[in-house]
Design a protein around this motif. Structure first.
Motif, PDB file in Angstrom:
ATOM      1  N   ILE A  64       0.827  -1.206   0.000  1.00  0.00           N
ATOM      2  CA  ILE A  64       0.000   0.000   0.000  1.00  0.00           C
ATOM      3  C   ILE A  64       0.862   1.257   0.000  1.00  0.00           C
ATOM      4  CG2 ILE A  64      -1.604   1.319   1.476  1.00  0.00           C
ATOM      5  CD1 ILE A  64      -2.906  -1.419   2.131  1.00  0.00           C
ATOM      6  N   ASN A  65       2.131   1.125   0.382  1.00  0.00           N
ATOM      7  CA  ASN A  65       3.034   2.280   0.399  1.00  0.00           C
ATOM      8  C   ASN A  65       3.096   2.973  -0.953  1.00  0.00           C
ATOM      9  OD1 ASN A  65       5.100   4.000   1.586  1.00  0.00           O
ATOM     10  ND2 ASN A  65       6.580   2.838   0.376  1.00  0.00           N
ATOM     11  N   GLU A  66       3.006   2.210  -2.045  1.00  0.00           N
ATOM     12  CA  GLU A  66       3.031   2.826  -3.378  1.00  0.00           C
ATOM     13  C   GLU A  66       1.840   3.758  -3.562  1.00  0.00           C
ATOM     14  OE1 GLU A  66       2.123   1.361  -7.871  1.00  0.00           O
ATOM     15  OE2 GLU A  66       3.817   0.356  -6.890  1.00  0.00           O
ATOM     16  N   LEU A  67       0.661   3.314  -3.134  1.00  0.00           N
ATOM     17  CA  LEU A  67      -0.523   4.157  -3.257  1.00  0.00           C
ATOM     18  C   LEU A  67      -0.464   5.325  -2.289  1.00  0.00           C
ATOM     19  CD1 LEU A  67      -3.324   1.422  -3.520  1.00  0.00           C
ATOM     20  CD2 LEU A  67      -1.898   2.398  -5.332  1.00  0.00           C
ATOM     21  N   ALA A  68       0.036   5.062  -1.094  1.00  0.00           N
ATOM     22  CA  ALA A  68       0.081   6.103  -0.057  1.00  0.00           C
ATOM     23  C   ALA A  68       1.000   7.244  -0.444  1.00  0.00           C
ATOM     24  CB  ALA A  68       0.522   5.495   1.270  1.00  0.00           C
ATOM     25  N   THR A  69       2.117   6.926  -1.086  1.00  0.00           N
ATOM     26  CA  THR A  69       3.081   7.963  -1.458  1.00  0.00           C
ATOM     27  C   THR A  69       2.792   8.575  -2.823  1.00  0.00           C
ATOM     28  OG1 THR A  69       4.550   6.280  -2.420  1.00  0.00           O
ATOM     29  CG2 THR A  69       4.923   6.891  -0.104  1.00  0.00           C
ATOM     30  N   GLY A  70       1.968   7.879  -3.622  1.00  0.00           N
ATOM     31  CA  GLY A  70       1.663   8.388  -4.951  1.00  0.00           C
ATOM     32  C   GLY A  70       2.819   8.254  -5.917  1.00  0.00           C
ATOM     33  N   VAL A  71       3.784   7.405  -5.591  1.00  0.00           N
ATOM     34  CA  VAL A  71       4.942   7.218  -6.469  1.00  0.00           C
ATOM     35  C   VAL A  71       5.016   5.751  -6.876  1.00  0.00           C
ATOM     36  CG1 VAL A  71       6.550   6.770  -4.565  1.00  0.00           C
ATOM     37  CG2 VAL A  71       7.427   7.627  -6.743  1.00  0.00           C
ATOM     38  N   TRP A  72       5.290   5.491  -8.145  1.00  0.00           N
ATOM     39  CA  TRP A  72       5.460   4.110  -8.577  1.00  0.00           C
ATOM     40  C   TRP A  72       6.896   3.893  -9.009  1.00  0.00           C
ATOM     41  CZ3 TRP A  72       7.088   2.627 -13.412  1.00  0.00           C
ATOM     42  CH2 TRP A  72       7.002   3.592 -14.442  1.00  0.00           C
ATOM     43  N   LEU A  73       7.370   2.686  -8.750  1.00  0.00           N
ATOM     44  CA  LEU A  73       8.732   2.306  -9.121  1.00  0.00           C
ATOM     45  C   LEU A  73       8.674   1.137 -10.095  1.00  0.00           C
ATOM     46  CD1 LEU A  73      10.427   2.385  -5.591  1.00  0.00           C
ATOM     47  CD2 LEU A  73      10.571   4.132  -7.376  1.00  0.00           C
ATOM     48  N   PRO A  74       9.573   1.098 -11.066  1.00  0.00           N
ATOM     49  CA  PRO A  74       9.616  -0.048 -11.982  1.00  0.00           C
ATOM     50  C   PRO A  74       9.861  -1.346 -11.205  1.00  0.00           C
ATOM     51  CG  PRO A  74      11.040   1.739 -12.755  1.00  0.00           C
ATOM     52  CD  PRO A  74      10.615   2.105 -11.378  1.00  0.00           C
ATOM     53  N   MET A  75       9.393  -2.449 -11.740  1.00  0.00           N
ATOM     54  CA  MET A  75       9.548  -3.724 -11.052  1.00  0.00           C
ATOM     55  C   MET A  75      11.016  -4.076 -10.854  1.00  0.00           C
ATOM     56  SD  MET A  75       6.584  -4.554 -10.168  1.00  0.00           S
ATOM     57  CE  MET A  75       7.057  -6.107  -9.425  1.00  0.00           C
ATOM     58  N   TYR A  76      11.885  -3.658 -11.785  1.00  0.00           N
ATOM     59  CA  TYR A  76      13.302  -3.991 -11.619  1.00  0.00           C
ATOM     60  C   TYR A  76      13.922  -3.233 -10.443  1.00  0.00           C
ATOM     61  CZ  TYR A  76      14.460   0.346 -14.192  1.00  0.00           C
ATOM     62  OH  TYR A  76      14.568   1.652 -14.602  1.00  0.00           O
ATOM     63  N   VAL A  77      13.278  -2.140 -10.053  1.00  0.00           N
ATOM     64  CA  VAL A  77      13.725  -1.431  -8.844  1.00  0.00           C
ATOM     65  C   VAL A  77      13.124  -2.088  -7.609  1.00  0.00           C
ATOM     66  CG1 VAL A  77      13.637   0.749  -7.563  1.00  0.00           C
ATOM     67  CG2 VAL A  77      14.083   0.757 -10.030  1.00  0.00           C
ATOM     68  N   LEU A  78      11.828  -2.348  -7.651  1.00  0.00           N
ATOM     69  CA  LEU A  78      11.173  -2.979  -6.498  1.00  0.00           C
ATOM     70  C   LEU A  78      11.770  -4.343  -6.179  1.00  0.00           C
ATOM     71  CD1 LEU A  78       7.421  -2.107  -7.207  1.00  0.00           C
ATOM     72  CD2 LEU A  78       8.826  -1.228  -5.330  1.00  0.00           C
ATOM     73  N   GLN A  79      12.271  -5.041  -7.201  1.00  0.00           N
ATOM     74  CA  GLN A  79      12.831  -6.364  -6.992  1.00  0.00           C
ATOM     75  C   GLN A  79      14.349  -6.357  -6.817  1.00  0.00           C
ATOM     76  OE1 GLN A  79      11.356  -8.989 -10.062  1.00  0.00           O
ATOM     77  NE2 GLN A  79       9.231  -8.709  -9.470  1.00  0.00           N
ATOM     78  N   HIS A  80      14.942  -5.166  -6.781  1.00  0.00           N
ATOM     79  CA  HIS A  80      16.376  -5.096  -6.501  1.00  0.00           C
ATOM     80  C   HIS A  80      16.622  -5.565  -5.066  1.00  0.00           C
ATOM     81  CE1 HIS A  80      20.366  -3.429  -5.661  1.00  0.00           C
ATOM     82  NE2 HIS A  80      20.534  -3.323  -6.973  1.00  0.00           N
ATOM     83  N   PRO A  81      17.652  -6.378  -4.822  1.00  0.00           N
ATOM     84  CA  PRO A  81      17.885  -6.911  -3.474  1.00  0.00           C
ATOM     85  C   PRO A  81      17.932  -5.848  -2.380  1.00  0.00           C
ATOM     86  CG  PRO A  81      19.301  -8.030  -5.054  1.00  0.00           C
ATOM     87  CD  PRO A  81      18.606  -6.933  -5.809  1.00  0.00           C
ATOM     88  N   ALA A  82      18.469  -4.669  -2.680  1.00  0.00           N
ATOM     89  CA  ALA A  82      18.561  -3.618  -1.667  1.00  0.00           C
ATOM     90  C   ALA A  82      17.172  -3.095  -1.287  1.00  0.00           C
ATOM     91  CB  ALA A  82      19.435  -2.472  -2.169  1.00  0.00           C
ATOM     92  N   ILE A  83      16.296  -2.936  -2.267  1.00  0.00           N
ATOM     93  CA  ILE A  83      14.940  -2.443  -1.998  1.00  0.00           C
ATOM     94  C   ILE A  83      14.107  -3.540  -1.340  1.00  0.00           C
ATOM     95  CG2 ILE A  83      12.854  -1.480  -3.013  1.00  0.00           C
ATOM     96  CD1 ILE A  83      15.247   0.397  -3.123  1.00  0.00           C
ATOM     97  N   VAL A  84      14.273  -4.779  -1.810  1.00  0.00           N
ATOM     98  CA  VAL A  84      13.558  -5.906  -1.191  1.00  0.00           C
ATOM     99  C   VAL A  84      13.924  -6.016   0.282  1.00  0.00           C
ATOM    100  CG1 VAL A  84      13.360  -8.425  -1.152  1.00  0.00           C
ATOM    101  CG2 VAL A  84      13.277  -7.203  -3.334  1.00  0.00           C
TER     102      VAL A  84
END
Length: 324
Positions: free
Chosen positions: A197-217
């Motif tokens: 829900i953080n994506e909706l709450a912040t109003g910002v979307w990130l590409p899947m390759y960013v969301l699935q980067h080990p550091a972000i995960v």
């Protein structure tokens, strides 16, 4: 464990370096959610209504996503409240309702919820299915297709983890390992849904390759984890009074053969160390380029807001825990 024993539990002050705020819509969101619960008859008595009102769910929602617009706040608070009411029914059973903890019954629920998540309608006349359909239709209008796919996976994981938890609650003589519990806790607590829900709450979307980067995960997982460990500590006294030992403190106590007091300190140390790890990992995020870096900072700010929102709601807004 009786109330005299649980009264002796002392929860240390947990480390939370993040600031908190609350949406000005909080009272209106609370009213909207009560209307939603009444519409689908999810609260069965005046006593249940009073119990839910004391929980102050809208204050949690409005602290964990204080910048969100009113429509989104209402939808998410409806979702969290739906999960809360469902969880309460699964947690508090008597001989006449013990069947709801049976694996076959729970699997039927999961299958029904999965159908609703996919089709946005219910094939069965069930008030929980109809309420979830309402929520899903509204969420779809506020999100992108990739988020909707991830949300379906997260909700499915939460339902399946709830079956795992129910089976463990039923077999009190056999405790999961600490590692098993710590992994599954992120799902049956719905902390995975919170970070989605953080994506909706912040109003910002990130590409899947960013969301699935080990550091972000890893950073996202840490946000889920510290919320869960704080909740296990804050809710410990209440849970033990109701005979519920499915808690990080109790897992540490059993598997490390410690006293309850020592296990509380161990759990608090786990929480504080992972908060510090979150701060350290944030400072060491890789460079994704100027434009994406800005969006990632907004995303991570949202994770911090979620952590702080739950923390301060637990000790300030709701009387459910009263840890201090």
């Amino acid at each position: 464990m009786n109330q005299t024993e649980t009264a002796k539990i002392v929860i240390p002050r947990l480390y939370c370096p993040f600031s908190t705020s609350i949406s000005p819509y909080v009272e209106l969101v609370s009213t909207n959610t009560f209307d939603f619960l009444h519409k689908y008859q999810l609260l069965n008595s005046a006593e249940e209504e009073r119990y839910f009102a004391r929980y102050k769910m809208a204050w949690m929602t409005c602290r964990t996503m204080p910048e969100a617009d009113f429509e989104l706040l209402c939808c998410i608070d409806n979702l969290y409240s739906w999960l809360f009411v469902l969880d309460e029914q699964l947690d508090h059973v008597d001989p006449s309702t013990a069947y709801i903890r049976e694996e076959n019954y729970l699997q039927q629920l999961v299958d029904g919820f999965s159908y609703v998540l996919k089709h946005k309608v219910s094939a069965i006349d069930n008030k929980f299915f109809h309420a979830l359909s309402d929520i899903c239709i509204r969420l779809d209008a506020m999100s992108r297709p990739s988020w909707q796919s991830q949300f379906q996976i997260s909700v499915q994981a939460t339902f399946e983890a709830a079956i795992w938890e129910a089976k463990n609650n039923k077999n009190r003589e056999r405790h999961p390992t600490v590692a098993q519990y710590m992994h599954m806790r992120l799902f049956f607590s719905a902390a995975n849904i919170g970070t989605d829900i953080n994506e909706l709450a912040t109003g910002v979307w990130l590409p899947m390759y960013v969301l699935q980067h080990p550091a972000i995960v890893h950073l996202t997982s840490l946000a889920r984890r510290v919320v869960c460990w704080a909740n296990d500590l804050f809710s410990l006294r209440k849970e033990l009074e109701h005979g519920d030992e499915h808690n990080l403190v109790m897992m540490l106590k059993y598997h490390h053969n410690t006293t309850l007091e020592e296990a509380v300190l161990m759990a608090a140390s786990v929480h504080d160390n992972e908060i510090k790890e979150f701060v350290s990992c944030r400072a060491a995020l890789p460079d994704f380029g100027e434009e994406l870096n800005k969006r990632i900072q907004v995303y991570v700010n949202g994770l911090e807001t979620m952590i702080a929102g739950f923390f301060h709601w637990s000790i300030t807004d709701t009387p459910r825990y009263n840890p201090y």
